[in-house]
Design an enzyme around this catalytic site. Structure first.
Site, PDB file in Angstrom:
ATOM      1  N   THR A 173       0.851  -1.194   0.000  1.00  0.00           N
ATOM      2  CA  THR A 173       0.000   0.000   0.000  1.00  0.00           C
ATOM      3  C   THR A 173       0.884   1.241   0.000  1.00  0.00           C
ATOM      4  O   THR A 173       2.033   1.172   0.425  1.00  0.00           O
ATOM      5  CB  THR A 173      -0.852  -0.052   1.291  1.00  0.00           C
ATOM      6  OG1 THR A 173      -1.846  -1.034   1.108  1.00  0.00           O
ATOM      7  CG2 THR A 173      -1.494   1.272   1.654  1.00  0.00           C
ATOM      8  N   GLY A 203     -10.600  -2.183   3.763  1.00  0.00           N
ATOM      9  CA  GLY A 203      -9.594  -2.237   4.827  1.00  0.00           C
ATOM     10  C   GLY A 203      -9.362  -0.888   5.481  1.00  0.00           C
ATOM     11  O   GLY A 203     -10.123   0.064   5.291  1.00  0.00           O
ATOM     12  N   ASP A 204      -8.295  -0.835   6.242  1.00  0.00           N
ATOM     13  CA  ASP A 204      -7.959   0.366   7.027  1.00  0.00           C
ATOM     14  C   ASP A 204      -7.717   1.611   6.183  1.00  0.00           C
ATOM     15  O   ASP A 204      -7.877   2.730   6.668  1.00  0.00           O
ATOM     16  CB  ASP A 204      -6.708   0.099   7.864  1.00  0.00           C
ATOM     17  CG  ASP A 204      -5.507  -0.222   6.980  1.00  0.00           C
ATOM     18  OD1 ASP A 204      -5.590  -1.190   6.196  1.00  0.00           O
ATOM     19  OD2 ASP A 204      -4.508   0.521   7.041  1.00  0.00           O
ATOM     20  N   THR A 223       0.209   1.035   6.987  1.00  0.00           N
ATOM     21  CA  THR A 223       0.173  -0.062   6.021  1.00  0.00           C
ATOM     22  C   THR A 223       0.352  -1.359   6.782  1.00  0.00           C
ATOM     23  O   THR A 223       0.970  -1.379   7.842  1.00  0.00           O
ATOM     24  CB  THR A 223       1.286   0.083   4.952  1.00  0.00           C
ATOM     25  OG1 THR A 223       1.439  -1.172   4.265  1.00  0.00           O
ATOM     26  CG2 THR A 223       2.639   0.447   5.549  1.00  0.00           C
TER      27      THR A 223
HETATM   28  N1  ASP Z   1      -3.459  -2.047   4.798  1.00  0.00           N
HETATM   29  C1  ASP Z   1      -3.843  -2.562   3.519  1.00  0.00           C
HETATM   30  C2  ASP Z   1      -5.173  -3.262   3.671  1.00  0.00           C
HETATM   31  O1  ASP Z   1      -5.330  -4.042   4.585  1.00  0.00           O
HETATM   32  C3  ASP Z   1      -2.859  -3.479   2.905  1.00  0.00           C
HETATM   33  C4  ASP Z   1      -1.442  -2.923   2.782  1.00  0.00           C
HETATM   34  O2  ASP Z   1      -0.978  -2.189   3.642  1.00  0.00           O
HETATM   35  O3  ASP Z   1      -0.791  -3.259   1.774  1.00  0.00           O
HETATM   36  O4  ASP Z   1      -6.014  -3.076   2.842  1.00  0.00           O
END
Ligand code: ASP
Length: 298
Positions: A173, A203-204, A223
């Site tokens: 991310t 997601g977050d 991330t």
């Molecule tokens: N945090 C991101 C998610 O869970 C994934 C990532 O950090 O690559 O959607």
């Protein structure tokens, strides 16, 4: 004092040189805006667009695929005035972060998802774009291992497959935090999510206080494993601590706590004094900053 810090994900970095080059490019483009007296919000959008357009990172072009081999992206932006905008599970746009910004600036909503987010993007003039890369199609096929036909919405079957997936520990991310000449902070985060996720998962990176947060004192982008980041309000918790500590100390304190809770993630942050900070409890993290005109990367 102006500063810009960006990340390209936490976990195993598959191609270090590639990641480093991408981070540097994003930093230079974003910092140029700040150096000319521009706004933090423009700097983070420019840096994140650069990373979204780079197929190496899991955002925009090159995003990971869900179990239906589709791309559903999440992005959010927040500024120190308290304004926030996000889109979740959006498809077929080139730069989800710009859609998030439009939601922040043109509506009084915080988050638009799925079909609604796509219709909004279209109405705002964002052209249709296919961010799918062949590399990601191959990676998902490999992850699923069997050549099963998943192009049907049999959700029970998808849940079964999802439960049996080998969970990956590589998250790429992207995110950026900036402080401009007027002391304004902006934070932007953008992602394709988790490879092989269930369709509809958000997601977050689209959730206020989880993957993105900003106050007049600090800004943080996260991330890592989105569900754990969200449960622990990672970005908000760090920003709150900046009332008593500088950003790096705040990050160190929270990262230590997160490790105990098995929340595997990485973060970048900035404070209003112009300090930048980063931390991760994963194997690695791609990050970099420019401060006082000096560029530093992982
Ligand atoms: N945090 C991101 C998610 O869970 C994934 C990532 O950090 O690559 O959607």
């Amino acid at each position: 004092m102006i500063a810009l810090i960006v990340h390209g994900g936490a976990g195993k970095i598959e191609e270090k040189e590639e990641a480093k080059k991408g981070i540097e490019k994003a930093l230079i483009k974003g910092y140029e805006i700040l150096a000319k007296g521009g706004k933090a919000v423009d700097a983070v959008c420019t840096a994140v667009c650069e990373l979204e357009d780079n197929p190496y990172f899991n955002a925009g072009t090159g995003s990971v695929l869900n179990l239906l081999f589709e791309i559903e992206m999440d992005a959010s932006i927040m500024v120190s005035s308290g304004d926030f905008g996000a889109c979740g599970a959006i498809k077929n746009v080139k730069n989800p972060i710009l859609v998030a910004r439009k939601i922040m600036e043109e509506t009084d909503h915080l988050l638009l998802v799925g079909e609604g987010a796509n219709i909004f993007a279209k109405a705002m003039g964002f052209p249709e774009y296919n961010p799918k890369t062949e590399k990601e199609v191959e990676k998902l096929k490999k992850l699923i291992e069997k050549g099963e036909n998943l192009y049907f919405p049999n959700f029970k079957k998808l849940i079964e497959i999802y439960k049996n997936l080998k969970k990956e520990e590589s998250y790429s991310t992207v995110g950026a935090c900036a402080l401009d000449h007027n002391g304004m902070i902006a934070v932007a985060t953008s992602t394709g999510g988790i490879r092989g996720k269930l369709p509809g998962r958000i997601g977050d990176s689209a959730i206020i206080g989880a993957g993105t947060y900003a106050t007049p004192l600090a800004g943080v982008s996260a991330t890592g494993h989105g569900e754990s980041i969200t449960k622990n309000f990672v970005a908000k918790e760090i920003c709150e601590l900046v009332k008593n500590y500088d950003i790096q100390t705040a990050i160190n304190i929270i990262m230590e706590e997160l490790k105990k809770k098995n929340c595997f993630c990485g973060v970048i942050g900035i404070d209003v004094k112009g300090n930048v900070g980063h931390g991760y409890n994963t194997k690695d993290m791609a990050w970099g900053f420019i401060k006082d005109g000096k560029l530093v990367t992982f």
